[in-house]
Design an enzyme around this catalytic site. Structure first.
Site, short mmCIF file in Angstrom:
data_model
loop_
_atom_site.label_atom_id
_atom_site.label_comp_id
_atom_site.label_asym_id
_atom_site.label_seq_id
_atom_site.Cartn_x
_atom_site.Cartn_y
_atom_site.Cartn_z
N TYR A 151 -4.48 -6.76 -9.61
CA TYR A 151 -5.64 -6.85 -8.77
C TYR A 151 -7.21 -6.53 -9.45
CZ TYR A 151 -2.47 -5.84 -5.19
OH TYR A 151 -1.62 -5.85 -4.15
N LYS A 202 9.40 -10.49 -12.47
CA LYS A 202 9.61 -11.83 -11.88
C LYS A 202 9.30 -12.15 -13.56
CE LYS A 202 10.45 -15.35 -8.67
NZ LYS A 202 11.47 -15.53 -8.62
N ASP A 235 12.35 -10.76 -6.10
CA ASP A 235 13.25 -11.49 -4.86
C ASP A 235 13.91 -11.13 -4.12
OD1 ASP A 235 13.76 -12.99 -7.02
OD2 ASP A 235 13.64 -15.27 -6.14
N ASP A 263 5.71 -1.39 1.32
CA ASP A 263 5.40 -1.48 3.06
C ASP A 263 7.39 -1.91 3.07
OD1 ASP A 263 2.73 -1.64 3.05
OD2 ASP A 263 3.13 -3.47 4.13
C1 IPM Z 1 -2.48 -0.99 -0.21
C2 IPM Z 1 -3.37 -1.81 0.35
C3 IPM Z 1 -4.62 -2.63 -0.86
C4 IPM Z 1 -3.20 -2.93 -1.69
C5 IPM Z 1 -5.21 -3.66 0.23
C6 IPM Z 1 -5.95 -3.04 1.23
C7 IPM Z 1 -6.13 -4.11 -1.15
O1 IPM Z 1 -2.35 -2.46 0.52
O2 IPM Z 1 -2.99 0.26 -0.64
O3 IPM Z 1 -1.05 -0.93 -0.50
O4 IPM Z 1 -2.95 -3.83 -1.89
O5 IPM Z 1 -2.60 -2.35 -2.41
MN MN Z 2 -0.33 -2.33 0.87
#
Ligand code: IPM
Ligand code: MN
Ligand code: NAD
Length: 372
Positions: A151, A202, A235, A263
């Protein structure tokens, strides 16, 4: 909620908590006002004032005047605020997400909010897509490294737009950064009496960056002998989360893997609509947000679930030491789920504002048992 409180509380010295509110884009602008409503109801029931200051940073402002994150914003937040409540950033009119990168990543990086704490807690068994799973089976927290990895935005293009184009994206892992997130995960486990920490990487395919994770993990885990340490490749981890989520209590991973795992975890616990998170630097101004994004497909329809934002605000109040207020908010969310007072993502028929109104009333009238 079991495993609560979901962030380490920090006692701070300001009588009235000073909270910056950044609704952002899309459904961020719909769910954050509801979270504010519920937070105010909880605070007023406890006889507290909250000092709230709203910032209109997002795509509209960027497209209107060209500004994203003002250069003095990090300094201002450090000086004048105790915490930040953020909605989401993302708008189709800004295809490169320039404003989102500046505001969201800018705050995470410039405030050095190195721990992204994302609890995945199933509040009602009817909400999990997993067959035969119940509340006790989905009770874990993803601790995501939040200031490094893929990032950091290092990289570039060569011969862009040609058939010979090259694009690079550097994965930055520092000993300091990896060590502090691993220690955070163990300290989190210790504080809440949790027994298991699983580090996921990984390293079989990424023999430099994730070798550093392996070696640092090997060192750090020795300082926490009472906690059972395990390792899974990412994974396998995602597969295991679906197969048997009850094996996890604390999962710690790099920035990208933590994003993805959280997520999946959110869905196991009922969906993105009710997943909260905190971007934390212990003892410093920190930022709380729902895990979800700006959800352009449902934005403007008034049907977004405000619960992720409400629970993020509750995490924030816990962080600020306002535990009763936070419990009132959690109580309201549990009650809403139990009684079906929800938005369509959870099978209900309420709109965002109606759900917020219901939650605010419930938070205000929470019985004493809800505060224990
Ligand atoms: C999150 C989002 C962000 C991330 C995106 C929008 C860049 O997915 O906060 O989880 O990957 O951190
Ligand atoms: Mn996210
Ligand atoms: P998203 O989280 O916005 O939506 C994913 C899915 O979940 C969609 O089907 C959406 O309708 C649903 N959903 C999300 N929140 C919901 C809620 N509160 N109630 C009901 N349903 C909900 O993710 P995406 O579609 O990948 O991204 C959309 C935009 O948001 C992109 O610009 C992305 O970059 C941005 N984003 C921002 C953040 C952030 O600011 N922290 C996080 C994730 C995505």
């Amino acid at each position: 909620m079991p495993g609560r409180p979901s962030v380490m509380p920090e006692k701070r010295n300001f009588p009235t908590k000073r909270i910056a509110v950044i609704p952002g884009d899309g459904i961020g602008k719909e769910v954050i006002p509801e979270a504010v409503k519920v937070m105010k109801a909880a605070a007023s029931a406890e006889g507290h004032d909250l000092s709230l200051t709203e910032f209109d940073w997002g795509a509209d402002r960027y497209l209107r005047v060209g500004t994203t994150l003002p250069p003095d914003a990090p300094e201002m937040f450090r000086r004048d605020f105790d915490a930040i409540l953020l909605g989401a950033l993302g708008d189709a009119r800004v295809p490169d997400n320039r404003h989102g990168a500046d505001i969201l990543m800018g705050l995470r990086f410039k405030l050095d909010l190195y721990a992204n704490v994302r609890p995945c807690v199933l509040l009602d068994r009817r909400l999990t897509p997993l067959r035969d799973r119940e509340e006790k089976d989905v009770q874990f927290t993803v601790i995501r490294e939040n200031t490094e990895g893929l990032y950091v935005g290092m990289g570039g293009f060569f011969k862009k737009g040609t058939a010979d184009e090259i694009a690079t994206q550097e994965d930055v892992n520092t000993r300091k950064g990896v060590e502090r997130i691993l220690r955070f995960a163990y300290e989190y486990a210790r504080r809440y009496g949790l027994k298991r920490v699983c580090m996921s990487d990984k390293s079989n395919a990424l023999p430099y960056g994730h070798d550093l994770w392996q070696r640092t993990f090997g060192d750090v885990k020795r300082d926490y002998p009472e906690i059972e340490s395990s390792h899974m490749y990412i994974d396998n981890l995602l597969m295991q989360m679906v197969r048997d989520p009850s094996q996890f209590q604390v999962i710690v991973a790099c920035n990208l893997f933590g994003d993805i795992a959280s997520d999946v975890g959110a869905q196991l616990a009922g969906g993105l609509g009710l997943a909260p998170s905190g971007n934390i630097h212990p003892g410093q101004v920190s930022m709380f947000e729902p895990v979800h994004g700006s959800a352009p497909l449902i934005a403007g329809k008034g049907i977004a679930d405000p619960m992720g934002a409400v629970l993020a605000a509750a995490m924030m109040l816990t962080y600020l030491g306002l535990t009763n207020e936070s419990r009132r908010m959690e109580h309201a969310v549990r009650a809403a789920i139990r009684e079906g007072k929800t938005t369509p993502d959870l099978g209900g028929s309420l709109g965002t504002a109606e759900a917020g109104d219901w939650l605010a009333r419930k938070a205000e009238s929470a019985p004493a048992e809800a505060l224990r």
